[in-house]
Design an enzyme around this catalytic site. Structure first.
Site, PDB file in Angstrom:
ATOM      1  N   TYR A 100       2.878  -0.389   4.055  1.00 38.72           N
ATOM      2  CA  TYR A 100       1.724  -0.389   3.147  1.00 38.72           C
ATOM      3  C   TYR A 100       0.698  -1.436   3.584  1.00 38.72           C
ATOM      4  CZ  TYR A 100      -0.744   0.204  -1.298  1.00 38.72           C
ATOM      5  OH  TYR A 100      -1.694   0.491  -2.249  1.00 38.72           O
ATOM      6  N   HIS A 146      -4.800  -8.716  -2.727  1.00 41.47           N
ATOM      7  CA  HIS A 146      -3.612  -8.376  -3.514  1.00 41.47           C
ATOM      8  C   HIS A 146      -2.344  -8.716  -2.743  1.00 41.47           C
ATOM      9  CE1 HIS A 146      -5.742  -5.222  -6.267  1.00 41.47           C
ATOM     10  NE2 HIS A 146      -6.263  -6.421  -6.346  1.00 41.47           N
ATOM     11  N   PRO A 152      -4.622  10.727   0.418  1.00 40.27           N
ATOM     12  CA  PRO A 152      -5.079   9.362   0.128  1.00 40.27           C
ATOM     13  C   PRO A 152      -4.000   8.429  -0.403  1.00 40.27           C
ATOM     14  CG  PRO A 152      -5.853  10.890  -1.558  1.00 40.27           C
ATOM     15  CD  PRO A 152      -5.195  11.714  -0.512  1.00 40.27           C
ATOM     16  N   TYR A 194       0.681   2.599  -9.162  1.00 40.63           N
ATOM     17  CA  TYR A 194       0.982   3.991  -8.783  1.00 40.63           C
ATOM     18  C   TYR A 194       1.963   4.507  -9.825  1.00 40.63           C
ATOM     19  CZ  TYR A 194      -0.978   3.248  -4.089  1.00 40.63           C
ATOM     20  OH  TYR A 194      -1.815   2.985  -3.033  1.00 40.63           O
ATOM     21  N   LYS A 219      -4.673   5.187   3.926  1.00 33.79           N
ATOM     22  CA  LYS A 219      -4.593   4.842   5.350  1.00 33.79           C
ATOM     23  C   LYS A 219      -5.840   5.218   6.149  1.00 33.79           C
ATOM     24  CE  LYS A 219      -0.596   2.900   5.366  1.00 33.79           C
ATOM     25  NZ  LYS A 219      -0.711   1.450   5.206  1.00 33.79           N
TER      26      LYS A 219
END
Ligand code: APR
Ligand code: PHB
Length: 389
Positions: free
Chosen positions: A382, A72, A290, A200, A294
């Site tokens: 991220y 991604h 979560p 998200y 990570k």
């Protein structure tokens, strides 16, 4: 029985530590209290940071991930009825790979066994001894007999509920802890993806996340109460909440639920991550909510540092890297903790939030999806901060 490094736990931390040590010519034995089948089918987050997927490939355990994983370039944030894309590749030249944690486990187990490694499954009554001195021992039961494993170092890779951390005198450790007033209901559903990358979602009914395991398997999460019971979440209620929270931006196709469960949300770090010749790595030393996934990445980062330090000890008689192990790891651990906490508070609503807080969250979501400086910072964290070894 004798080895150089005795490792408790065959999660990502223990398996990768053993694999990296083997590549440096160092022997280890892994003790795992579950069965091989159990650890290879346990469903957890499946997001691999750029450096970690590079590590899997460079050390010869990334071939299946390269074929079956999904690379991604970025991520979607959904709020105010629209999707906002953050392109990591353009911002920081990196991406993430979606590949189930249990698949990483399968690849590492297969490689360790093919390389002649020792993983003892279904061990019980594991206890660790004499790790303050130079001759640590691990005692356990295996196939009906009592065994003592003598070693030079112990890798405490036995997760949050393991025995290694509690074997250290409590007075020698400082724990930093934070619980969150919510959890996640997670499902695995046989349904096609509404989008090719993660979503998200911020919504006044609470957080939701769309992620995936394959082009036909969706993984979805909805925020629930911290002490919620999965019995309170019949399939119809889960779909109702998912449609309400994500459906405004992308239509979700329903499908048979193959699995469902509740994930707790907690931040926890113990310092230091070392006591004598016992080195804690991964979830045994730290866990985080979560949001941002990570956990596995931090476990892989810790053992990269540890394997290098142990290698320098055997090759060049150096103990300075071992002495610095905890401090080196914790610098990165705390940044990942900060990021996981930040993502969590950005997306979740709880009973303490009022209209002001919702406006503040929306302003921050608007900022991090429109300011290039903010997006770059998010992308850098991220897709994964570098591992300083
Ligand atoms: N004896 C032997 N093995 C043990 C014991 C024990 N007393 N206690 C726990 N274990 C095993 C568990 O069964 C598990 O397989 O240790 C392993 C720890 O693995 P993980 O929990 O996966 O922890 P870690 O390797 O640090 O990886 C962290 O895994 O928890 C997830 O999502 C989290 O991604 C994160 C990652
Ligand atoms: C997952 O794929 O399970 C996943 C992805 C991202 C997260 C959490 C979980 O933030």
């Amino acid at each position: 029985m004798r080895t150089q490094v005795g490792i408790v736990g065959a999660g990502p931390a223990g398996l990768m530590l053993s694999h990296l040590l083997h590549r440096a010519g160092i022997e280890s034995v892994i003790l795992e209290n579950r069965s091989r089948d159990y650890i290879e089918s346990r469903i957890r987050a499946g997001l691999i940071e750029q450096w970690a997927s590079d590590l899997l490939v460079e050390t010869g355990v990334g071939t299946r991930m390269q074929h079956e994983g999904m690379f991604h370039n970025g991520v979607y944030f959904a709020f105010g009825g629209a999707l906002h894309y953050i392109n990591f590749r353009e911002l920081v030249g990196k991406g993430v790979t979606i590949y189930g944690q249990q698949e990483v486990i399968k690849d590492l187990v297969a490689r360790r066994l093919a390389d002649g490694g020792t993983i003892l499954f279904e061990t019980s009554d594991v206890s660790i001894h004499d790790f303050v001195g130079r001759a640590p021992k691990i005692r356990f039961r295996h196939e009906g007999g009592d065994v003592e494993l003598a070693c030079d170092f112990i890798g405490g890779c036995d997760g949050f509920h393991g025995i290694c951390r509690p074997s250290i005198p409590a007075t020698a450790l400082t724990a930093y802890d934070r619980e969150y007033p919510f959890g996640w209901v997670g499902i695995l559903s046989e349904s096609p993806p509404p989008e090719h990358e993660l979503i998200y979602a911020y919504h006044e009914r609470g957080f939701a996340l769309y992620t995936m395991r394959s082009p036909t398997l969706s993984r979805l999460y909805v925020q629930c109460a911290p002490d919620d019971d999965i019995e309170n979440w019949p399939d119809a209620r889960i779909w109702h909440e998912l449609h309400a929270r994500i459906g405004g931006t992308r239509k979700l196709a329903e499908g048979p639920m193959l699995q469902k469960g509740i994930t707790a949300m907690r931040s926890f770090v113990v310092e230091p991550m070392q006591y004598g010749r016992l080195f804690l790595a991964g979830d045994s030393a730290h866990i985080q909510p979560p949001t941002g996934a990570k956990g596995m990445n931090l476990a892989l980062a810790d053992v990269s540092v540890l394997a290098r330090a142990i290698t320098e000890f055997y090759r060049n008689g150096r103990s300075d890297l071992l002495e610095r192990y905890s401090a080196t790891c914790l610098r990165r651990v705390w940044k990942a903790q900060r990021f996981s906490w930040w993502m969590t508070q950005l997306f979740h609503l709880d009973a303490t939030h009022n209209a002001f807080d919702r406006k503040r969250q929306l302003a921050e979501l608007d900022y991090v999806t429109s300011s290039e400086a903010a997006m770059r910072s998010l992308a850098e964290n991220y897709a994964g901060l570098p591992v300083e070894i």
